[in-house]
Design a protein around this motif. Structure first.
Motif, PDB file in Angstrom:
ATOM      1  N   ASP A  40      15.342   7.146  35.500  1.00 25.72           N
ATOM      2  CA  ASP A  40      16.045   6.839  33.980  1.00 25.72           C
ATOM      3  C   ASP A  40      15.398   7.620  33.015  1.00 25.72           C
ATOM      4  N   THR A  41      16.145   7.995  32.140  1.00 27.61           N
ATOM      5  CA  THR A  41      15.982   8.414  30.590  1.00 27.61           C
ATOM      6  C   THR A  41      16.093   7.114  29.951  1.00 27.61           C
ATOM      7  N   VAL A  42      15.398   6.637  28.942  1.00 32.51           N
ATOM      8  CA  VAL A  42      15.749   5.532  28.102  1.00 32.51           C
ATOM      9  C   VAL A  42      14.943   5.686  26.796  1.00 32.51           C
ATOM     10  N   LEU A  43      15.890   5.380  25.664  1.00 30.41           N
ATOM     11  CA  LEU A  43      15.502   5.163  24.414  1.00 30.41           C
ATOM     12  C   LEU A  43      15.183   3.669  24.112  1.00 30.41           C
ATOM     13  N   VAL A  44      14.281   3.268  23.655  1.00 31.71           N
ATOM     14  CA  VAL A  44      13.441   1.880  23.426  1.00 31.71           C
ATOM     15  C   VAL A  44      13.424   1.572  22.065  1.00 31.71           C
ATOM     16  N   HIS A  45      14.189   0.761  21.395  1.00 35.39           N
ATOM     17  CA  HIS A  45      13.972   0.273  19.991  1.00 35.39           C
ATOM     18  C   HIS A  45      13.212  -1.118  20.383  1.00 35.39           C
ATOM     19  N   SER A  46      12.147  -1.512  19.719  1.00 36.55           N
ATOM     20  CA  SER A  46      11.251  -2.517  20.151  1.00 36.55           C
ATOM     21  C   SER A  46      11.053  -3.485  18.926  1.00 36.55           C
ATOM     22  N   ASP A  47      10.513  -4.901  19.348  1.00 38.59           N
ATOM     23  CA  ASP A  47       9.804  -5.568  18.234  1.00 38.59           C
ATOM     24  C   ASP A  47       9.070  -6.618  19.402  1.00 38.59           C
ATOM     25  N   ILE A  48       7.592  -6.247  19.625  1.00 37.17           N
ATOM     26  CA  ILE A  48       7.065  -6.889  20.505  1.00 37.17           C
ATOM     27  C   ILE A  48       6.591  -8.285  20.150  1.00 37.17           C
ATOM     28  N   LEU A  49       6.891  -8.674  19.047  1.00 41.16           N
ATOM     29  CA  LEU A  49       6.382 -10.000  18.489  1.00 41.16           C
ATOM     30  C   LEU A  49       7.273 -10.965  18.655  1.00 41.16           C
ATOM     31  N   ARG A  50       8.519 -10.807  19.066  1.00 36.91           N
ATOM     32  CA  ARG A  50       9.732 -11.661  19.422  1.00 36.91           C
ATOM     33  C   ARG A  50       9.562 -12.573  20.538  1.00 36.91           C
ATOM     34  N   PHE A  51       8.736 -12.230  21.786  1.00 38.09           N
ATOM     35  CA  PHE A  51       8.971 -12.691  22.908  1.00 38.09           C
ATOM     36  C   PHE A  51       7.830 -14.187  23.160  1.00 38.09           C
ATOM     37  N   GLY A  52       7.018 -14.087  22.219  1.00 40.51           N
ATOM     38  CA  GLY A  52       5.930 -15.113  21.929  1.00 40.51           C
ATOM     39  C   GLY A  52       4.662 -14.685  21.304  1.00 40.51           C
ATOM     40  N   LYS A  53       3.710 -15.358  21.726  1.00 39.55           N
ATOM     41  CA  LYS A  53       2.390 -15.151  20.865  1.00 39.55           C
ATOM     42  C   LYS A  53       1.804 -14.010  21.855  1.00 39.55           C
ATOM     43  N   PRO A  54       1.403 -12.980  21.226  1.00 41.18           N
ATOM     44  CA  PRO A  54       0.700 -11.821  22.134  1.00 41.18           C
ATOM     45  C   PRO A  54      -0.721 -12.404  22.618  1.00 41.18           C
ATOM     46  N   HIS A  55      -1.110 -12.140  23.926  1.00 41.53           N
ATOM     47  CA  HIS A  55      -2.296 -12.540  24.386  1.00 41.53           C
ATOM     48  C   HIS A  55      -3.238 -11.697  24.616  1.00 41.53           C
ATOM     49  N   PHE A  56      -4.160 -11.222  23.908  1.00 43.13           N
ATOM     50  CA  PHE A  56      -4.949 -10.055  24.065  1.00 43.13           C
ATOM     51  C   PHE A  56      -6.419 -10.345  23.404  1.00 43.13           C
ATOM     52  N   LYS A  57      -7.592  -9.575  23.930  1.00 38.72           N
ATOM     53  CA  LYS A  57      -8.661  -9.274  23.351  1.00 38.72           C
ATOM     54  C   LYS A  57      -8.828  -7.844  22.548  1.00 38.72           C
ATOM     55  N   ASP A  58      -8.073  -6.943  23.349  1.00 35.69           N
ATOM     56  CA  ASP A  58      -8.145  -5.700  22.801  1.00 35.69           C
ATOM     57  C   ASP A  58      -6.666  -5.334  22.617  1.00 35.69           C
ATOM     58  N   VAL A  59      -6.128  -4.889  21.536  1.00 33.81           N
ATOM     59  CA  VAL A  59      -4.832  -4.811  21.175  1.00 33.81           C
ATOM     60  C   VAL A  59      -4.303  -3.345  21.872  1.00 33.81           C
ATOM     61  N   ASN A  60      -5.144  -2.244  22.050  1.00 29.61           N
ATOM     62  CA  ASN A  60      -4.720  -1.407  22.779  1.00 29.61           C
ATOM     63  C   ASN A  60      -4.627  -1.400  24.346  1.00 29.61           C
ATOM     64  N   ILE A  61      -5.222  -2.355  24.896  1.00 35.75           N
ATOM     65  CA  ILE A  61      -5.076  -2.568  26.310  1.00 35.75           C
ATOM     66  C   ILE A  61      -3.518  -3.568  26.438  1.00 35.75           C
ATOM     67  N   PHE A  62      -3.577  -4.170  25.558  1.00 31.27           N
ATOM     68  CA  PHE A  62      -2.121  -4.973  25.556  1.00 31.27           C
ATOM     69  C   PHE A  62      -0.930  -3.935  25.402  1.00 31.27           C
ATOM     70  N   LEU A  63      -0.923  -2.918  24.239  1.00 30.97           N
ATOM     71  CA  LEU A  63       0.028  -2.075  24.180  1.00 30.97           C
ATOM     72  C   LEU A  63      -0.017  -1.173  25.270  1.00 30.97           C
ATOM     73  N   ARG A  64      -1.005  -0.726  25.990  1.00 29.76           N
ATOM     74  CA  ARG A  64      -1.064   0.307  27.108  1.00 29.76           C
ATOM     75  C   ARG A  64      -0.031  -0.628  28.409  1.00 29.76           C
ATOM     76  N   SER A  65      -0.455  -1.847  28.385  1.00 34.45           N
ATOM     77  CA  SER A  65       0.290  -2.688  29.556  1.00 34.45           C
ATOM     78  C   SER A  65       1.867  -2.600  29.130  1.00 34.45           C
ATOM     79  N   MET A  82      10.809   6.796  22.214  1.00 31.30           N
ATOM     80  CA  MET A  82      10.713   5.729  21.508  1.00 31.30           C
ATOM     81  C   MET A  82      10.960   6.326  19.876  1.00 31.30           C
ATOM     82  N   PRO A  83      11.757   5.446  19.197  1.00 27.55           N
ATOM     83  CA  PRO A  83      11.594   5.897  17.812  1.00 27.55           C
ATOM     84  C   PRO A  83      10.411   5.783  16.987  1.00 27.55           C
ATOM     85  N   THR A  84       9.807   6.918  16.217  1.00 23.96           N
ATOM     86  CA  THR A  84       8.697   6.709  15.332  1.00 23.96           C
ATOM     87  C   THR A  84       9.175   7.329  14.065  1.00 23.96           C
ATOM     88  N   PHE A  85      10.056   6.588  13.369  1.00 25.75           N
ATOM     89  CA  PHE A  85      10.638   6.631  12.093  1.00 25.75           C
ATOM     90  C   PHE A  85       9.701   6.473  10.940  1.00 25.75           C
TER      91      PHE A  85
END
Length: 276
Positions: A40-65, A82-85
């Motif tokens: 598939d080709t997909v355009l994704v608009h996101s708000d990654i803080l909406r699902f719950g409290k993000p659980h990470f020690k390293d934000v880059n590893i979290f974002l990579r996941s 992804m939009p990078t407006f």
């Protein structure tokens, strides 16, 4: 230290919630439930803080996941956009493909900086692209929602339009439909300035279908989105404290055109503006 493998194996959750943690596998399942799949080709608009409290020690590893969630689902034969407006171009008259930050969230800024992504040169509505059709989508015209725009390419290829955490109301494919319908409450405005990339700097003019601010035009597509759900044009998977929504662009477009033909103001909040 939490590793990428820890997330993917389910050793640790991506989000913490009192009602139940959200794991990598849960999000993979939700992506599948809304119809996203291999190739598939997909355009994704996101708000990654909406699902719950993000659980990470390293934000880059979290974002990579989170990026890998999509890549694992669509595979190497798919294309992720992804939009990078950034809206400062009318003031600064400059847009740097490498350095101008995205204002559409941490995930999009992380994504645009990956060495395997390319960014379009739309100075206000740029998108970053990964995958099989990257070269096709990164080459765009000078009209954000018009001929040879990324939205026209998404439509012609029947790509998927997705919101990840944020409301489906917030995706910009609506403006592409509005421009195709030539709605009276928007008009083409040309912005001019300087584009800077790895190799050179050049002048560019770019057209954007702007709102008529003098008429106090306020977008409101909530009723239309509900009709999309009712007509099974929009698939929704609830997860954590939010949801993931997805629609095929051609069906989305056709339903939008039909609705605007019946009521040209159906994407607006009442009272509608008056045009003679």
């Amino acid at each position: 230290m939490i590793t990428l493998s820890d997330y993917k194996s389910g050793k640790v959750p991506l989000y913490r919630l009192k009602a139940g943690d959200v794991f990598y596998s849960d999000l993979l399942k939700s992506l599948s439930e809304v119809g996203l799949g291999k190739g598939d080709t997909v355009l994704v608009h996101s708000d990654i803080l909406r699902f719950g409290k993000p659980h990470f020690k390293d934000v880059n590893i979290f974002l990579r996941s989170l990026v890998d969630l999509f890549i694992e689902t669509i595979s190497q034969s798919g294309t992720l956009i992804m939009p990078t407006f950034n809206y400062e171009f009318p003031n600064t008259k400059k847009f740097n493909l490498n350095d101008t930050e995205s204002v559409t969230g941490a995930l999009t800024n992380y994504f645009r900086n990956l060495k395997e992504t390319l960014r379009t040169n739309d100075p206000m509505h740029s998108c970053s692209i990964w995958g099989m059709q990257q070269k096709e989508y990164v080459t765009i015209g000078n009209d954000t929602f018009g001929k040879n725009s990324i939205y026209e390419k998404l439509h012609s290829n029947d790509a998927k339009i997705m919101t990840f955490g944020t409301k489906f109301d917030d995706n910009c494919f609506f403006h592409y439909i509005e421009q195709k319908s030539n709605v009276p409450y928007r008009y083409i405005k040309t912005f001019r300035g300087e584009i800077i990339d790895d190799k050179n700097t050049y002048e560019k003019s770019h057209d954007y279908f702007v709102r008529d601010l003098e008429k106090n035009v306020i977008s409101d597509v909530s009723n239309f989105v509900q009709e999309m759900k009712t007509n099974k044009i929009l698939k929704v998977s609830k997860i954590g404290m939010s949801h993931i929504s997805c629609s095929e662009s051609k069906i989305f477009f056709d339903f939008g055109i039909k609705s605007l033909n019946e009521n040209i103001y159906c994407f607006l909040k009442k009272p509608y503006p008056h045009y003679d």
